[in-house]
Write an enzyme that holds these catalytic residues in place. Structure first.
Site: not given
Length: 192
Positions: A152, A168
């Site tokens: 992301h 992440c």
């Protein structure tokens, strides 16, 4: 001594096989939101470049080299696009294989219970410039099960190149828009 160093660096760069990749076109909303979280100065080593493919994976595969803090999108013809990333802090790092299960623009963020337990101040929020998921999110699954890990964007571009996330893979917003535009749902992801 300094001139020798400068000449040596110039010769090394002359031998590199990489070229810049133009920025993707942005919607009016993207341009407006991204202007509110301007890119910080960062090491050019983490800029987006087309390079000779170091991964030996099939075209269309995303490979994250966590130690290098680089993400590669494998292209046909022995090439790849290299993007600088932030990766999981040592305690939260993740490696393995997955597939992109879903893609979202300016996604809402719903932190998992484990993260809320560690940091009680975090809370769910709608998509937008201050959202930690940034401009785009690629949701990773393993055999149809959500891994809870994402590739992301970020509202902290100054941390690209560091091991700071909860697992992440974070990218500059302009880079995650570029990657998002290039990969389909179902694409393979390898995190090493």
């Amino acid at each position: 001594m300094r001139i020798t160093s400068v000449i040596g660096c110039a010769l090394l760069l002359a031998g590199c096989t990489f070229k810049g990749v133009p920025d993707p076109a942005l919607s009016a909303r993207d341009a407006e939101f991204m202007a509110l979280v301007p890119d910080a100065e960062f090491d050019p080593h983490f800029a987006r470049y087309e390079v000779a493919d170091p991964t030996r994976e099939s075209p269309g595969t995303i490979v994250v080299e966590t130690k290098e803090r680089q993400l590669y999108l494998v292209l046909p013809g022995g090439k790849a696009i290299r993007y600088g990333v932030s990766v999981g802090d040592e305690a939260y790092g993740w490696t393995g294989t997955a597939r992109i299960d879903r893609k979202a623009e300016w996604p809402a963020w719903n932190p998992p219970a484990e993260m809320i337990k560690r940091w009680p101040h975090v809370h769910a929020m709608q998509g937008g410039p201050m959202n930690p998921l940034g401009a785009r999110a690629l949701y990773l699954s393993d055999h149809g099960r959500d891994t809870l890990y994402r590739i992301h964007g970020t509202n902290e571009p100054e941390k690209i190149g560091q091991a700071v996330s909860s697992g992440c893979i974070r990218m500059r917003n302009i880079d995650v828009v570029d990657l998002y535009n290039r990969v389909p749902v179902g694409a393979s992801v390898i995190v090493r």
